[in-house]
Design an enzyme around this catalytic site. Structure first.
Site, PDB file in Angstrom:
ATOM      1  CB  SER A   1      -8.295   0.852   5.633  1.00  0.00           C
ATOM      2  OG  SER A   1      -9.052   2.007   5.476  1.00  0.00           O
TER       3      SER A   1
ATOM      4  CE  LYS B   1      -3.889   2.024   2.616  1.00  0.00           C
ATOM      5  NZ  LYS B   1      -4.752   1.872   3.806  1.00  0.00           N
TER       6      LYS B   1
ATOM      7  CB  SER C   1      -8.108   3.690   2.713  1.00  0.00           C
ATOM      8  OG  SER C   1      -7.243   3.128   3.694  1.00  0.00           O
TER       9      SER C   1
HETATM   10  N1  GLN Z   1     -13.063   3.996   5.975  1.00  0.00           N
HETATM   11  C1  GLN Z   1     -12.535   4.429   7.238  1.00  0.00           C
HETATM   12  C2  GLN Z   1     -12.244   5.897   7.169  1.00  0.00           C
HETATM   13  O1  GLN Z   1     -12.560   6.473   6.207  1.00  0.00           O
HETATM   14  C3  GLN Z   1     -11.345   3.629   7.618  1.00  0.00           C
HETATM   15  C4  GLN Z   1     -10.082   4.119   7.069  1.00  0.00           C
HETATM   16  C5  GLN Z   1      -8.910   3.292   7.438  1.00  0.00           C
HETATM   17  O2  GLN Z   1      -9.025   2.267   8.097  1.00  0.00           O
HETATM   18  N2  GLN Z   1      -7.747   3.786   7.063  1.00  0.00           N
HETATM   19  O3  GLN Z   1     -11.738   6.478   8.073  1.00  0.00           O
END
Ligand code: GLN
Length: 492
Positions: free
Chosen positions: A178, A79, A154
């Site tokens: 994420s 990532k 994400s």
């Molecule tokens: N979708 C969640 C957010 O927008 C989680 C993001 C993440 O785990 N980095 O914060």
């Protein structure tokens, strides 16, 4: 043999038996990337030429006996929020579009020590804020099961790349879901380790008290292997736990007899798609059949986790993202009159709308006058969430929930509605709030053939318990053998 369909443990087997060579494997992946990346759009940076060169070098050294080790020459995808020396680390943001990290994150260092080959940096929501990978500055990644749907986020690039066989496995990061949510949307396995188990050194911070790096893999055995490679105390991360190292693959017993599974009823109520619910109910029956003891219980504080998460997450983000000031290592506005204008214009021009929204929200909840009402309250809720989980783990070994209330949604259907996007995290955020480990594994598909994810939550540092529970399910349900991404639809 279709090389890119194999899991990492299968690749290792074939290398050992000399049915495959390291260069054949890397070449198969670079060919696959060349063929399919145009549909999936999972990478921000591909390192295919470097990877082939590296593979040749490693292969020679292995043949000469200079390198040993089970992972030498196995490829991976990373990532794009983990620092990789000499390679761009963009966080999918215009702010870091040209940032080349001068050092490696601890996890990267560990993979390099094993002579694992980096195939490239994977797309994500900007600074890991989002649940669909649509907030990347560069591109929208597509779900390999249906190219008109999001891969989740994400870590959407990581999950899509694994599902599409562009990489055999990948690293993601999980602040509120994420790793698990994109794994669920893409029909792969995603593990968020206990807070502190994996070093965060070199992971670009979003919300430091919630962030964790973890594996996204084709199956649970690979997940345990990749976890083995990345855990360990690191003095460069002050929150890194000094937890005794173990071999997580040893925990995979294909046996859940007597395992106590708690099912929190709040996770099955309103807002959960009926097909998701049905698939989970079937999975619960499967666990019962396999000898686990399953019981419903109430975890009602979970109803407040999402609100607490968005307050704490935004507060920490507003502070962490303060370093991107247009002076050091970031985008700088081309025209400015004074220092203040550099800050203001650089940040206005290079952060996307979701990142700005969170910085503004975070600054607000931390400002004097509102601090007690929001930030302090959220921290108090956090303590209550932890207490409720502690209580639950006195009775249960594992807590079972859906990973997400829905399957992957259409590209564009939520990107203009932040609140709806936030609701996609309702099942995952509590785990981060409480610092627990959680794994998502595929447990079925809906009528359109889109994968459905099941989340198994464990007590702190009980990765072995959830890995074994996941493994046992996988061995008895055989999702991968029955369903495959079809790259349905086309570019829209
Ligand atoms: N979708 C969640 C957010 O927008 C989680 C993001 C993440 O785990 N980095 O914060």
């Amino acid at each position: 043999m279709n090389i890119t369909e194999l899991t990492v443990h299968e690749l290792q087997e074939k290398l050992k038996n000399k049915e495959l060579t390291i260069t054949q494997i890397t070449k198969a992946y670079t060919d696959r990337i060349n063929e399919k990346e145009k549909d999936v759009q999972a990478f921000v940076t591909t390192l295919t030429d470097d990877a082939i060169e590296q593979a040749e070098r490693i292969e020679q050294k292995v043949n000469n006996g200079e390198i040993t080790g089970d992972f030498a020459g196995i490829p991976i995808g990373i990532k794009d929020n983990m620092c990789t020396k000499g390679v761009k680390t963009t966080c999918s943001s215009k702010m870091l579009e040209n940032f080349v990290a001068p050092y490696n994150a601890t996890v990267i260092e560990k993979l390099n020590n094993e002579n694992i080959i980096d195939l490239g940096k994977l797309n994500m929501d900007e600074f890991a804020m989002g649940g669909s990978t649509e907030y990347s500055y560069f591109k929208k990644t597509r779900n390999p099961w249906d190219l008109n749907k999001v891969p989740g986020g994400s870590s959407g690039g990581s999950a899509a790349a694994v599902a599409a066989n562009l990489v055999p496995w990948a690293l993601g990061s999980d602040t509120g879901g994420s790793i698990r949510q994109p794994a669920s949307f893409c029909g792969v396995v995603g593990l968020k380790p206990t807070y502190g188990l994996v070093s965060r050194y070199g992971l670009v911070a979003f919300a430091s008290s919630l962030d964790q790096i973890g594996p996204i893999t084709k199956d649970v055995y690979d997940s345990a292997m990749l976890l083995n490679l990345i855990v360990g105390h690191d003095e460069r991360d002050t929150t890194s736990a000094n937890f005794e190292k173990r071999d997580y693959t040893k925990a995979l017993k294909n046996d859940v007899k007597g395992l106590k599974i708690g099912v929190p009823k709040e996770f099955f109520g309103e807002g959960i798609n009926p097909e998701v619910k049905e698939a989970l109910e079937k999975s619960i029956e499967k666990y019962k059949e396999l000898g686990a003891e399953v019981e419903e219980f109430s975890l009602d504080i979970a109803n407040y986790s999402l609100a607490a998460y968005y307050i704490i997450g935004c507060a920490e983000a507003s502070s962490n993202l303060g370093r991107f000031d247009g002076i050091r290592y970031t985008y700088r506005t081309p025209e400015f009159k004074n220092l203040k204008e550099i800050y203001k214009k650089s940040r206005s021009e290079a952060f996307g709308p979701e990142v700005k929204r969170r910085i503004i929200l975070g600054t607000y909840v931390l400002s004097s006058g509102y601090y007690d009402a929001y930030y302090k309250k959220a921290q108090q809720v956090r303590t209550l969430v932890m207490n409720e989980f502690n209580k639950a783990f006195e009775k249960y070994d594992v807590i079972l929930t859906p990973t997400s209330p829905t399957v992957a949604f259409d590209i564009g259907s939520k990107s203009n509605n932040p609140l709806e996007m936030y609701l996609a995290d309702i099942c995952t955020v509590s785990v981060n709030i409480a610092g627990l480990p959680g794994i998502s594994i595929p447990c079925g598909v809906d009528k359109e053939g889109m994968p459905i994810g099941m989340q198994l939550i464990g007590n702190k540092f009980c990765e072995e318990t959830i890995l074994n529970a996941a493994y046992t399910f996988e061995q008895n349900v055989k999702f991968r053998e029955n369903y495959k991404p079809e790259f349905k639809g086309g570019a829209n």
